[in-house]
Scaffold this motif. Structure first.
Motif, PDB file in Angstrom:
ATOM      1  N   LYS A  83       0.831  -1.268  -0.114  1.00 47.44           N
ATOM      2  CA  LYS A  83      -0.040   0.150  -0.096  1.00 47.44           C
ATOM      3  C   LYS A  83       0.949   1.291   0.002  1.00 47.44           C
ATOM      4  N   MET A  84       1.942   1.385   0.566  1.00 51.29           N
ATOM      5  CA  MET A  84       2.946   2.452   0.713  1.00 51.29           C
ATOM      6  C   MET A  84       3.695   2.591  -0.328  1.00 51.29           C
ATOM      7  N   ASP A  96       3.866   6.027  -5.641  1.00 51.50           N
ATOM      8  CA  ASP A  96       4.097   5.695  -7.031  1.00 51.50           C
ATOM      9  C   ASP A  96       5.443   4.709  -7.310  1.00 51.50           C
ATOM     10  N   VAL A  97       5.945   4.132  -6.390  1.00 48.83           N
ATOM     11  CA  VAL A  97       6.779   3.049  -6.525  1.00 48.83           C
ATOM     12  C   VAL A  97       5.982   1.959  -7.358  1.00 48.83           C
ATOM     13  N   LEU A  98       4.913   1.682  -6.998  1.00 47.76           N
ATOM     14  CA  LEU A  98       4.056   0.868  -7.938  1.00 47.76           C
ATOM     15  C   LEU A  98       3.314   1.495  -8.541  1.00 47.76           C
ATOM     16  N   ASP A 112       9.572  -1.573 -10.720  1.00 52.53           N
ATOM     17  CA  ASP A 112      10.933  -1.546 -10.135  1.00 52.53           C
ATOM     18  C   ASP A 112      10.833  -2.363  -8.884  1.00 52.53           C
ATOM     19  N   PHE A 113      11.420  -3.574  -9.070  1.00 52.70           N
ATOM     20  CA  PHE A 113      11.319  -4.527  -7.857  1.00 52.70           C
ATOM     21  C   PHE A 113      12.300  -4.120  -6.642  1.00 52.70           C
ATOM     22  N   GLU A 114      13.388  -3.556  -7.243  1.00 59.66           N
ATOM     23  CA  GLU A 114      14.552  -3.121  -6.437  1.00 59.66           C
ATOM     24  C   GLU A 114      14.018  -1.706  -5.549  1.00 59.66           C
ATOM     25  N   ASN A 115      13.352  -1.013  -6.184  1.00 66.18           N
ATOM     26  CA  ASN A 115      12.736   0.225  -5.467  1.00 66.18           C
ATOM     27  C   ASN A 115      11.835  -0.403  -4.614  1.00 66.18           C
ATOM     28  N   PHE A 116      10.895  -1.338  -4.742  1.00 65.69           N
ATOM     29  CA  PHE A 116       9.984  -1.819  -4.016  1.00 65.69           C
ATOM     30  C   PHE A 116      10.802  -2.320  -2.681  1.00 65.69           C
ATOM     31  N   LYS A 117      11.864  -2.866  -2.902  1.00 64.19           N
ATOM     32  CA  LYS A 117      12.465  -3.700  -1.488  1.00 64.19           C
ATOM     33  C   LYS A 117      12.916  -2.394  -0.918  1.00 64.19           C
ATOM     34  N   LYS A 118      13.465  -1.578  -1.410  1.00 68.32           N
ATOM     35  CA  LYS A 118      14.091  -0.343  -0.740  1.00 68.32           C
ATOM     36  C   LYS A 118      13.103   0.358   0.109  1.00 68.32           C
ATOM     37  N   THR A 119      11.740   0.448  -0.322  1.00 70.21           N
ATOM     38  CA  THR A 119      10.538   1.051   0.502  1.00 70.21           C
ATOM     39  C   THR A 119      10.429   0.219   1.792  1.00 70.21           C
TER      40      THR A 119
END
Length: 411
Positions: free
Chosen positions: A296-297, A302-304, A323-330
């Motif tokens: 949700k975050m 706008d990461v997803l 961007d899966f890497e950016n998702f994990k960074k979140t």
């Protein structure tokens, strides 16, 4: 959430809004400086250059891309929202077709039915929009210089005429996918062409010096300094307060954040996400857990990418690049903030209020520093150099033209 949106946009390195604000400050400062050191003609010349360029710079590339969307993409029945970077991951792409909302399934299928053509169309869209915009700027430069010369000739001939009435002895006195899909980096290509054109077409040493200062400061504070300043402020804040502020403002300002801290949802969510070690598993998790806190975050910031009117719980827009890497960074950033709170003595509400306050201050300081340099310091340097130049006699373009015309009149 309007406040969160404002700070999120101002702190987003991929948004055009901070660039527009900085550029307006820069243009106003430089135009004012031209009126101070030169005359109305130089001010008008600078105004046309700065604000004409700004209009082209901000609006033409998106406008041309929209035209291509409604013509070429519509003609070939390909959805312009389908991101060709998705074609790199065949297994994930096939999964997204199954996971995608019914409203976009056919768009994705059509997008990878002929991958070579879809890629070629995307490259053509990028190339055409950038090239046409560069050509427009070249046309603006030609128009501006022609109009300035015409106006200067008129003023000078009037001066000569008036002087000749009084005496017979008149006085004599300028990685391709990153650039394709990031609007800020796309503008860098255009700015490279604009900078080259300005330096190449400079009409004299005075204009060349001005452009060197203007373009150097523009590139530094428009594209590079903002990110460096933001990182510096984030590191300094963390070192001083033991609080991380590198999350998007929309997450930090969200009321959901405090609830997730309290009920353990945040800790459970981030630990699960960080335990998934490949992109396919992450994709499955996003699809199967639309109510997960990290998911949700990531959508909120706008990461997803999301669909506005999805018919199913999973509203991720699978046409766009994930961007899966950016998702994990979140998830990593959320966990870091959670761990920092665990070491704080203040209550949760006070802690999160401190995070909001520090984030806002950092965004405003960053914008203030860039605007201050572009809108005040750089123009002031240009004005100062003109003032201390003993050979400065005003608008050099006009002075050079005056010498030519008066030499012709003397013959």
């Amino acid at each position: 959430m309007i406040t969160a949106k404002i700070y999120s946009v101002l702190g987003n390195p991929s948004s055009l809004v901070p660039l527009a604000i900085k550029d307006i400050a820069n243009s106003v400062g430089l135009t004012a400086g031209s009126y101070i050191t030169g005359d109305k003609l130089e001010g008008k010349d600078r105004f046309t250059d700065e604000f004409g360029t700004q209009g082209i710079w901000l609006f033409e590339i998106p406008a041309i891309k929209k035209v291509i969307d409604f013509t070429l993409y519509k003609l070939f029945k390909i959805d312009p929202k389908f991101d060709v970077r998705n074609l790199k991951h065949d297994k994930i792409l096939k999964k997204t077709v199954n996971y995608a909302d019914n409203s976009i399934k056919q768009s994705i299928l059509k997008g990878f039915a002929n991958p070579k053509f879809t890629k070629s169309l995307a490259l053509a869209k990028f190339g055409i929009s950038t090239a046409l915009t560069i050509m427009t700027y070249a046309g603006l430069t030609h128009y501006k210089q022609k109009q300035t010369k015409k106006a200067a000739e008129k003023e000078i001939l009037n001066e000569i005429k008036n002087n000749q009435t009084k005496t017979s002895n008149p006085a004599f006195q300028g990685k391709i996918s990153d650039f394709m899909f990031n609007p800020v980096k796309n503008l860098m290509i255009l700015d490279g062409a604009i900078t080259t054109e300005r330096l190449k077409k400079s009409r004299n040493k005075q204009e060349l010096t001005g452009y060197i200062i203007k373009e150097g400061s523009f590139w530094m504070f428009m594209y590079f300094a903002g990110g460096l300043i933001q990182k510096f402020l984030e590191k300094r804040t963390e070192k001083k307060h033991n609080i991380s502020i590198d999350l998007d403002s929309r997450v930090i300002e969200s009321a959901e954040l405090e609830h997730a801290f309290k009920n353990g949802e945040l800790e459970k969510s981030v630990n699960k996400v960080l335990s998934l070690n490949d992109n396919e598993k992450l994709l499955d998790f996003m699809h199967n857990n639309p109510e997960d806190f990290t998911v949700k975050m990531a959508k909120k910031s706008d990461v997803l990418p999301v669909l506005k009117n999805a018919s199913q719980a999973d509203n991720i827009d699978y046409r766009k690049f994930i961007d899966f890497e950016n998702f994990k960074k979140t998830a990593e950033k959320l966990k870091k903030l959670f761990n920092q709170y665990s070491g704080q003595s203040e209550n949760l509400t006070e802690f999160l209020n401190s995070v909001k306050k520090l984030k806002r201050h950092a965004v405003l300081k960053n914008m203030g520093a860039c605007i201050g340099f572009l809108g005040v310091i750089a123009p002031a340097v240009m004005v100062t150099l003109r003032k201390i130049d003993k050979n400065n006699k005003g608008f050099q373009v006009k002075e050079d033209l005056k010498k030519e015309l008066m030499a012709s009149a003397a013959k």
